[in-house]
Write an enzyme that holds these catalytic residues in place. Structure first.
Site, PDB file in Angstrom:
ATOM      1  N   CYS A   1       0.865  -1.185   0.000  1.00 29.34           N
ATOM      2  CA  CYS A   1       0.000   0.000   0.000  1.00 29.34           C
ATOM      3  C   CYS A   1       0.899   1.233   0.000  1.00 29.34           C
ATOM      4  O   CYS A   1       0.521   2.281   0.512  1.00 29.34           O
ATOM      5  CB  CYS A   1      -0.900   0.026   1.233  1.00 29.34           C
ATOM      6  SG  CYS A   1      -2.139  -1.272   1.219  1.00 29.34           S
TER       7      CYS A   1
ATOM      8  N   ARG B   1       3.896   2.393  -2.825  1.00 25.90           N
ATOM      9  CA  ARG B   1       3.982   2.976  -4.162  1.00 25.90           C
ATOM     10  C   ARG B   1       4.149   1.869  -5.190  1.00 25.90           C
ATOM     11  O   ARG B   1       4.873   0.884  -4.957  1.00 25.90           O
ATOM     12  CB  ARG B   1       5.192   3.917  -4.268  1.00 25.90           C
ATOM     13  CG  ARG B   1       4.884   5.328  -3.789  1.00 25.90           C
ATOM     14  CD  ARG B   1       3.957   6.054  -4.757  1.00 25.90           C
ATOM     15  NE  ARG B   1       3.543   7.380  -4.322  1.00 25.90           N
ATOM     16  CZ  ARG B   1       2.441   7.651  -3.623  1.00 25.90           C
ATOM     17  NH1 ARG B   1       1.636   6.679  -3.225  1.00 25.90           N
ATOM     18  NH2 ARG B   1       2.119   8.897  -3.328  1.00 25.90           N
TER      19      ARG B   1
ATOM     20  N   ASP C   1      -2.351  -2.345  -3.615  1.00 28.04           N
ATOM     21  CA  ASP C   1      -3.181  -1.135  -3.761  1.00 28.04           C
ATOM     22  C   ASP C   1      -2.602  -0.170  -4.796  1.00 28.04           C
ATOM     23  O   ASP C   1      -3.316   0.686  -5.298  1.00 28.04           O
ATOM     24  CB  ASP C   1      -3.263  -0.426  -2.395  1.00 28.04           C
ATOM     25  CG  ASP C   1      -4.151   0.812  -2.424  1.00 28.04           C
ATOM     26  OD1 ASP C   1      -5.294   0.699  -2.921  1.00 28.04           O
ATOM     27  OD2 ASP C   1      -3.724   1.873  -1.944  1.00 28.04           O
TER      28      ASP C   1
ATOM     29  N   GLU D   1      -0.668   3.549 -13.275  1.00 22.52           N
ATOM     30  CA  GLU D   1      -2.050   3.711 -12.810  1.00 22.52           C
ATOM     31  C   GLU D   1      -2.802   4.639 -13.742  1.00 22.52           C
ATOM     32  O   GLU D   1      -2.221   5.644 -14.166  1.00 22.52           O
ATOM     33  CB  GLU D   1      -2.057   4.271 -11.380  1.00 22.52           C
ATOM     34  CG  GLU D   1      -1.474   3.290 -10.379  1.00 22.52           C
ATOM     35  CD  GLU D   1      -1.511   3.790  -8.930  1.00 22.52           C
ATOM     36  OE1 GLU D   1      -2.134   4.829  -8.665  1.00 22.52           O
ATOM     37  OE2 GLU D   1      -0.904   3.130  -8.070  1.00 22.52           O
TER      38      GLU D   1
ATOM     39  N   HIS E   1      -5.754   1.966  -5.681  1.00 24.22           N
ATOM     40  CA  HIS E   1      -5.091   3.061  -4.944  1.00 24.22           C
ATOM     41  C   HIS E   1      -6.073   3.728  -3.965  1.00 24.22           C
ATOM     42  O   HIS E   1      -6.346   4.934  -4.060  1.00 24.22           O
ATOM     43  CB  HIS E   1      -4.508   4.096  -5.919  1.00 24.22           C
ATOM     44  CG  HIS E   1      -3.389   4.916  -5.305  1.00 24.22           C
ATOM     45  ND1 HIS E   1      -2.300   5.366  -6.014  1.00 24.22           N
ATOM     46  CD2 HIS E   1      -3.194   5.360  -4.034  1.00 24.22           C
ATOM     47  CE1 HIS E   1      -1.508   6.061  -5.217  1.00 24.22           C
ATOM     48  NE2 HIS E   1      -2.032   6.070  -4.012  1.00 24.22           N
TER      49      HIS E   1
ATOM     50  N   GLY F   1      -5.670   3.601  -0.580  1.00 21.63           N
ATOM     51  CA  GLY F   1      -5.051   3.763   0.744  1.00 21.63           C
ATOM     52  C   GLY F   1      -5.535   5.006   1.479  1.00 21.63           C
ATOM     53  O   GLY F   1      -5.767   4.971   2.683  1.00 21.63           O
TER      54      GLY F   1
HETATM   55  N1  LIG Z   1      -1.727   3.828  -0.839  1.00 20.36           N
HETATM   56  C1  LIG Z   1      -1.899   5.101  -0.553  1.00 20.36           C
HETATM   57  O1  LIG Z   1      -2.905   5.695  -0.901  1.00 20.36           O
HETATM   58  C2  LIG Z   1      -0.849   5.831   0.236  1.00 20.36           C
HETATM   59  C3  LIG Z   1      -1.236   6.839   1.136  1.00 20.36           C
HETATM   60  C4  LIG Z   1      -0.253   7.498   1.863  1.00 20.36           C
HETATM   61  C5  LIG Z   1       1.091   7.168   1.686  1.00 20.36           C
HETATM   62  N2  LIG Z   1       1.420   6.205   0.793  1.00 20.36           N
HETATM   63  C6  LIG Z   1       2.823   5.802   0.620  1.00 20.36           C
HETATM   64  O2  LIG Z   1       3.220   5.022   1.758  1.00 20.36           O
HETATM   65  C7  LIG Z   1       4.641   5.075   1.891  1.00 20.36           C
HETATM   66  C8  LIG Z   1       5.031   5.337   3.336  1.00 20.36           C
HETATM   67  O3  LIG Z   1       4.554   6.614   3.740  1.00 20.36           O
HETATM   68  P1  LIG Z   1       4.916   7.250   5.178  1.00 20.36           P
HETATM   69  O4  LIG Z   1       4.044   8.443   5.335  1.00 20.36           O
HETATM   70  O5  LIG Z   1       4.956   6.200   6.211  1.00 20.36           O
HETATM   71  O6  LIG Z   1       6.382   7.740   4.883  1.00 20.36           O
HETATM   72  P2  LIG Z   1       7.555   8.065   5.941  1.00 20.36           P
HETATM   73  O7  LIG Z   1       8.468   8.998   5.244  1.00 20.36           O
HETATM   74  O8  LIG Z   1       6.998   8.468   7.258  1.00 20.36           O
HETATM   75  O9  LIG Z   1       8.289   6.657   6.099  1.00 20.36           O
HETATM   76  C9  LIG Z   1       9.047   6.034   5.097  1.00 20.36           C
HETATM   77  C10 LIG Z   1      10.121   5.194   5.785  1.00 20.36           C
HETATM   78  O10 LIG Z   1      10.824   4.455   4.787  1.00 20.36           O
HETATM   79  C11 LIG Z   1      12.199   4.395   5.196  1.00 20.36           C
HETATM   80  N3  LIG Z   1      13.012   4.077   4.024  1.00 20.36           N
HETATM   81  C12 LIG Z   1      13.449   4.875   3.024  1.00 20.36           C
HETATM   82  N4  LIG Z   1      14.159   4.154   2.121  1.00 20.36           N
HETATM   83  C13 LIG Z   1      14.162   2.878   2.574  1.00 20.36           C
HETATM   84  C14 LIG Z   1      14.724   1.670   2.084  1.00 20.36           C
HETATM   85  N5  LIG Z   1      15.446   1.647   0.951  1.00 20.36           N
HETATM   86  N6  LIG Z   1      14.519   0.538   2.799  1.00 20.36           N
HETATM   87  C15 LIG Z   1      13.791   0.546   3.953  1.00 20.36           C
HETATM   88  N7  LIG Z   1      13.253   1.672   4.493  1.00 20.36           N
HETATM   89  C16 LIG Z   1      13.432   2.809   3.787  1.00 20.36           C
HETATM   90  C17 LIG Z   1      12.470   5.760   5.798  1.00 20.36           C
HETATM   91  O11 LIG Z   1      13.567   5.747   6.697  1.00 20.36           O
HETATM   92  C18 LIG Z   1      11.152   6.029   6.540  1.00 20.36           C
HETATM   93  O12 LIG Z   1      11.239   5.623   7.893  1.00 20.36           O
HETATM   94  C19 LIG Z   1       5.098   6.131   0.893  1.00 20.36           C
HETATM   95  O13 LIG Z   1       5.540   5.506  -0.279  1.00 20.36           O
HETATM   96  C20 LIG Z   1       3.819   6.916   0.595  1.00 20.36           C
HETATM   97  O14 LIG Z   1       3.867   7.574  -0.652  1.00 20.36           O
HETATM   98  C21 LIG Z   1       0.484   5.520   0.089  1.00 20.36           C
HETATM   99  O1  LIG Z   2      -5.691   9.310  -3.044  1.00 22.10           O
HETATM  100  C1  LIG Z   2      -4.719  10.031  -3.308  1.00 22.10           C
HETATM  101  O2  LIG Z   2      -4.811  11.224  -3.608  1.00 22.10           O
HETATM  102  C2  LIG Z   2      -3.288   9.419  -3.220  1.00 22.10           C
HETATM  103  C3  LIG Z   2      -2.920   9.162  -1.807  1.00 22.10           C
HETATM  104  C4  LIG Z   2      -1.484   8.798  -1.539  1.00 22.10           C
HETATM  105  O3  LIG Z   2      -0.934   7.944  -2.438  1.00 22.10           O
HETATM  106  C5  LIG Z   2      -0.642  10.005  -1.271  1.00 22.10           C
HETATM  107  O4  LIG Z   2       0.436  10.146  -1.845  1.00 22.10           O
HETATM  108  O5  LIG Z   2      -1.032  10.800  -0.399  1.00 22.10           O
END
Ligand SMILES: NC(=O)c1ccc[n+]([C@@H]2O[C@H](COP(=O)([O-])OP(=O)(O)OC[C@H]3O[C@@H](n4cnc5c(N)ncnc54)[C@H](O)[C@@H]3O)[C@@H](O)[C@H]2O)c1
Ligand SMILES: O=C(O)CC[C@@H](O)C(=O)O
Length: 526
Positions: free
Chosen positions: A228, A230, A254, A259, A278, A280
């Site tokens: 969930c 990227r 997700d 996309e 997508h 999340g």
């Molecule tokens: N599915 C969705 O709709 C959705 C929603 C929100 C966020 N996201 C994605 O979720 C992911 C996490 O978001 P977050 O807010 O927890 O981010 P965050 O920045 O708080 O945490 C990311 C973590 O990854 C670690 N990291 C970086 N490179 C790494 C590697 N090579 N190996 C292991 N760890 C590594 C960092 O140290 C950090 O602790 C992001 O890719 C974000 O874009 C997806």
């Molecule tokens: O629903 C969205 O806008 C994407 C959410 C998520 O991937 C983000 O980057 O915040």
């Protein structure tokens, strides 16, 4: 009255906030051409992930002051082009954390109990109980890759469900992982031991296809993967292949390499895969959170106030910002550079402000250096507001020193970082026209402008070494844009700094390390 264009569906609460100070036009089905045509009328643009804000859009947006992304990822915005034009890019780094974490847990449970397929079966007028005997997560091992905001919440909930927790995050300390209840292990150990593997990392050059055929081969045949984070962190072709062959038990996905998801082998699989489009961040609460967060920032910037969560430009008074901007860019570049040279977790950062810089307000420069240092790990989630907190939470000790008597440049900045893998330092300064120069690496004098892709070597100062590296890179078709050597004494140690046109693959770096006289080599992408 200023004008705001909202070009993706945004929660009404955000539009109400914007309407207090601006004329708001909601146009959510614009083509690329239409966006380019009308953007010159607007002072602000508010988007989600649907609108692509390319350089072309930014060039056409002659009145644009701010671009607001209602969400975290700004991968659909050309942030460099926006920064060049002084346009603030803001996001909402935390507004959808809980939504994404809860979706992850929901995906893990849906996959374990075959809920989507069982639901489809009942809706198809069947009463099949035999096909849907699932597995429990209780006492199973969850491997969390990326222990940031979302990974931490997932781990906390999973612990309450009785799961054992392993984590891999090279930028997190063992103490921090322990506080969350996770045992920090190497990635291969996590792959080998986990029953469930959940990804919560940014997509970077390093993490692209982190889960491919080689990683899957290390996993248990009963392992289940959840993504969930990227699209592109998982090699989808390899995943489909592995699921078909029964090399692992399942996957819940997700986010996708492209996309909306087009033709894909993943669609043809059965109960062993759960797919969502997508979703999340798609909860009412998260959409309201991100809309409020970003709309308030757009309102503030339109009123001449600083933004609290800017990705590219700090929230300072405009006059102070103008004065400090070149030094902030210097600090961020040097922070990013020294962070990548150290690699992995950083334990301490010494920030030395020299010459004119020592007499300036230092706090924004310290923050900019930390933002640069953490940007490799956190990408767009680190900003001028949260950089100090993120550094503190990661246990990075920050030491600031000042020396106004150093007069080699008007002002220079010296960063020295110590980490689990080693210690490095860089110095940089601004030339007359505010051009950044790196003036030393590990105390070896150089004079190089930073470049997107760079190669650094530490080697013995002896004849032939430069030629050997040049011909090795030539053999692999790597084009060198510039090259410089710095040394302290003749025939002692030296550093070589090369600006190259493309990123250097790991296997070529390994070849460079084998060249006689080379003590170490590093690649950096700025
Ligand atoms: N599915 C969705 O709709 C959705 C929603 C929100 C966020 N996201 C994605 O979720 C992911 C996490 O978001 P977050 O807010 O927890 O981010 P965050 O920045 O708080 O945490 C990311 C973590 O990854 C670690 N990291 C970086 N490179 C790494 C590697 N090579 N190996 C292991 N760890 C590594 C960092 O140290 C950090 O602790 C992001 O890719 C974000 O874009 C997806
Ligand atoms: O629903 C969205 O806008 C994407 C959410 C998520 O991937 C983000 O980057 O915040």
């Amino acid at each position: 009255m200023p004008k705001v264009l909202v070009s993706d569906p945004i929660d009404q609460v955000g539009i109400d906030i914007l309407s207090q100070v601006a004329q708001v036009d909601v146009k959510t089905d614009l083509t690329r051409e239409q966006l380019v045509e009308i953007i010159s009328e607007y002072d602000a643009l508010m988007i989600r992930s649907g609108t692509r804000v390319t350089q072309e859009v930014i060039e056409a947006g002659t009145q644009l002051k701010i671009i607001g992304r209602a969400g975290v990822g700004v991968d659909n915005v050309d942030v460099t082009a926006a920064t060049r034009k002084g346009i603030v890019v803001v996001n909402s780094p935390e507004g959808n954390t809980i939504a994404a974490a809860e979706h992850t847990i929901a995906m893990m449970m849906a996959l374990s109990r075959y809920i989507p397929d069982a639901n489809q079966s009942v809706k198809g007028n069947k009463w099949d109980r035999k096909s849907f005997t699932g597995v429990e997560v209780y006492k199973k091992t969850l491997g969390v890759v990326g222990l940031g905001k979302i990974g931490t919440h997932v781990a906390t909930v999973a612990k309450a469900m009785g799961m054992k927790l392993l984590a891999f995050d090279p930028f997190i300390s063992h103490e921090r992982a322990e506080q969350i209840g996770c045992r920090l292990v190497e990635l291969d150990v996590l792959f080998q031991q986990a029953d469930y593997i959940t990804l919560h990392i940014p997509k970077t050059a390093e993490t692209t296809h982190l889960i491919g055929a080689a990683a899957i081969a290390k996993m248990k045949p009963t392992a289940r993967i959840i993504n969930c984070a990227r699209g592109g962190i998982i090699d989808e072709a390899a995943l489909a292949e592995a699921l078909k062959a029964g090399k692992i038990a399942g996957a819940a996905i997700d986010v996708f390499e492209s996309e909306p998801l087009g033709e894909s082998d993943l669609r043809s699989l059965g109960r062993e895969i759960v797919l969502t489009p997508h979703l999340g961040a798609s909860t009412e609460e998260a959409q309201a959170n991100v809309a409020i967060d970003v709309a308030e920032q757009i309102r503030d910037v339109l009123l001449g106030l600083p933004a609290r969560s800017a990705v590219n430009i700090p929230g300072l008074r405009p006059d102070l910002l103008e004065q400090l901007k070149p030094y902030l860019q210097l600090a961020e570049t040097l922070g990013n550079l020294v962070g990548q040279l150290v690699g992995g977790r950083v334990e301490s950062l010494n920030i030395g402000l020299r010459g004119e810089l020592a007499t300036n307000q230092s706090q924004p420069i310290v923050v900019a250096a930390l933002k640069g240092l953490l940007s490799h790990a956190l990408q767009e989630r680190v900003n001028y507001v949260n950089a100090s907190i993120e550094a503190k939470e990661r246990g990075i000790r920050v030491i600031e020193t000042r020396d106004a008597s150093v007069k080699d440049y008007t002002g220079s900045l010296h960063l020295s970082a110590k980490g689990a893998l080693g210690e490095h330092s860089v110095t940089g300064a601004l030339l007359g026209d505010n051009e950044i120069r790196v003036t030393s690496i590990d105390d070896f004098p150089v004079n190089v402008p930073p470049n997107r892709h760079m190669l650094f070597t530490l080697h013995r100062d002896m004849p032939g070494i430069i030629g050997n590296i040049g011909s090795l890179l030539g053999r692999f078709n790597v084009n060198i844009a510039s090259m410089q050597v710095g040394r302290k004494i003749v025939r002692g140690d030296a550093v070589m700094v090369l600006s190259i046109d493309d990123p250097l693959p790991e296997d070529i770096l390994d070849e460079i390390k084998k060249v006689s006289g080379i003590r170490d080599a590093y690649t950096v992408t700025l």
